[in-house]
Design an enzyme around this catalytic site. Structure first.
Site, PDB file in Angstrom:
ATOM      1  N   CYS A 110       0.797  -1.219   0.000  1.00 11.90           N
ATOM      2  CA  CYS A 110       0.000   0.000   0.000  1.00 11.90           C
ATOM      3  C   CYS A 110       0.836   1.279   0.000  1.00 11.90           C
ATOM      4  CB  CYS A 110      -0.937  -0.011   1.199  1.00 11.90           C
ATOM      5  SG  CYS A 110      -1.921  -1.529   1.317  1.00 11.90           S
ATOM      6  N   HIS A 246      -3.630   6.463   2.630  1.00  8.28           N
ATOM      7  CA  HIS A 246      -4.038   5.134   2.173  1.00  8.28           C
ATOM      8  C   HIS A 246      -5.416   4.809   2.728  1.00  8.28           C
ATOM      9  CE1 HIS A 246      -4.242   1.012   1.206  1.00  8.28           C
ATOM     10  NE2 HIS A 246      -4.085   0.592   2.452  1.00  8.28           N
ATOM     11  N   ASN A 276     -10.313  -1.054  -0.176  1.00  6.62           N
ATOM     12  CA  ASN A 276      -8.864  -0.888  -0.154  1.00  6.62           C
ATOM     13  C   ASN A 276      -8.277  -1.479  -1.439  1.00  6.62           C
ATOM     14  OD1 ASN A 276      -6.101  -1.144   0.310  1.00  6.62           O
ATOM     15  ND2 ASN A 276      -6.309  -1.909   2.386  1.00  6.62           N
TER      16      ASN A 276
END
Length: 319
Positions: A110, A246, A276
């Site tokens: 990420c 993020h 996500n």
């Protein structure tokens, strides 16, 4: 450090998977998922490949930047879930767009997009590249255990891209990358293969995560990195116009916003509709801000990516 973002682009799969649809085969509900994650739906690849999404995002970024494929000097893909173990996903993007230059992948989960920015910065600063195409793309649906409600409800698929070019002024104002080595906190085991010489069994290549540890790590990463970026750049946190973090979990974002004391309206969010998407979260949010006309020349943008590794990438950029 002398680059600026010339244009952005993104692409999502057409298939929308809602919380209610997941509830049909998982012991969960829309209320359970949304209250704990802030996610209502996610996009999942059905008939698209990751190559398709990466190509589309890259093409849109090049168009937004008014940069032709022939002008690209370097292609970097940030991904952990590429269509190919080899060659690099960046090679597939370059082939599809007719680009002939160096092309390679970086893997930092990420935090991958910020790592790609850092790598590109070095090429531009040394005069090795004028225009760099960065593509962050993930097909998280291929590495999920779809029987595990604690993880599979969190993730989605997608791609986002940015085209970088040189800048006469100092930009970014600050860039940071660090790793706290904890492989088991968030991990997808490698392929077992079919070697007749392997002894014993190998774990399945599906995502395993210690959610409590990731939560604590994520909140601390955002807060510590925003403070460090502001200090390094000599600006106040209140001077930062946009915060692009993020998109792991709404509870992480909310806790960080509260601890930092920043205006919630300045924090980009894509989580509700996409879940996500690992490395693609930050550039997707940037693209949405840019296309909505919310990014003005001179705006300060703080980006913080965090995830498996445990890696943290942070950047304070002037738009």
């Amino acid at each position: 450090m002398t680059f600026r973002i010339l244009g952005t682009g993104s692409a999502l799969p057409g298939r929308v998977v809602t919380n209610d649809e997941l509830s049909a085969f998982l012991d969960t509900s829309d209320e359970w998922i949304f209250s704990r994650t802030g996610i209502k739906e996610r996009r999942v690849c059905a008939d698209e490949t990751l190559d398709d999404l990466a190509e589309a995002a890259a093409s849109r970024a090049l168009e937004a930047a008014s940069v032709a494929a022939a002008q690209v000097d370097l292609v970097i893909c940030a991904t952990s879930t590429a269509d190919h173990l080899m060659p690099a996903e960046a090679c597939a993007v370059a082939q599809r767009l007719g680009i002939r230059c160096a092309a390679f992948d970086v893997s930092a989960a990420c935090a991958g997009f910020v790592l790609a920015l850092d790598v590109a910065d070095g090429y531009i600063a040394r005069g090795r590249a004028q225009h760099v195409l960065i593509v962050a793309c993930e097909q998280m649906s291929r590495v999920l255990d779809w029987a595990d409600r604690s993880t599979c409800v969190l993730f989605g698929d997608g791609a986002a891209a940015a085209v970088l070019g040189p800048c006469a002024e100092k930009n970014p104002l600050a860039m940071r990358f660090s790793t706290t080595p904890e492989v088991g906190t968030l991990e997808v085991a490698g392929m077992a293969g079919t070697s007749p010489f392997l002894v014993g069994t190998r774990p399945a290549s599906v995502l395993r995560m210690d959610g409590r540890r990731v939560f604590r790590f994520g909140v601390a990463a955002i807060c510590d990195e925003v403070e460090a970026l502001a200090s390094e750049a000599g600006v106040g946190i209140g001077d930062i116009d946009h915060f692009v973090f993020h998109q792991a979990n709404e509870r992480i974002l909310a806790a960080a916003v509260k601890r930092l004391g920043i205006e919630d309206a300045r924090v980009a969010r894509t989580l509700r509709e996409t879940g996500n998407i690992s490395s693609a979260c930050i550039p997707l949010a940037l693209d949405r801000l840019a296309r909505a006309g919310k990014l003005r020349p001179g705006d300060l943008i703080a980006m913080v990516g965090f995830g498996a590794g445990l890696d943290i990438g942070a950047c304070l950029l002037r738009w």
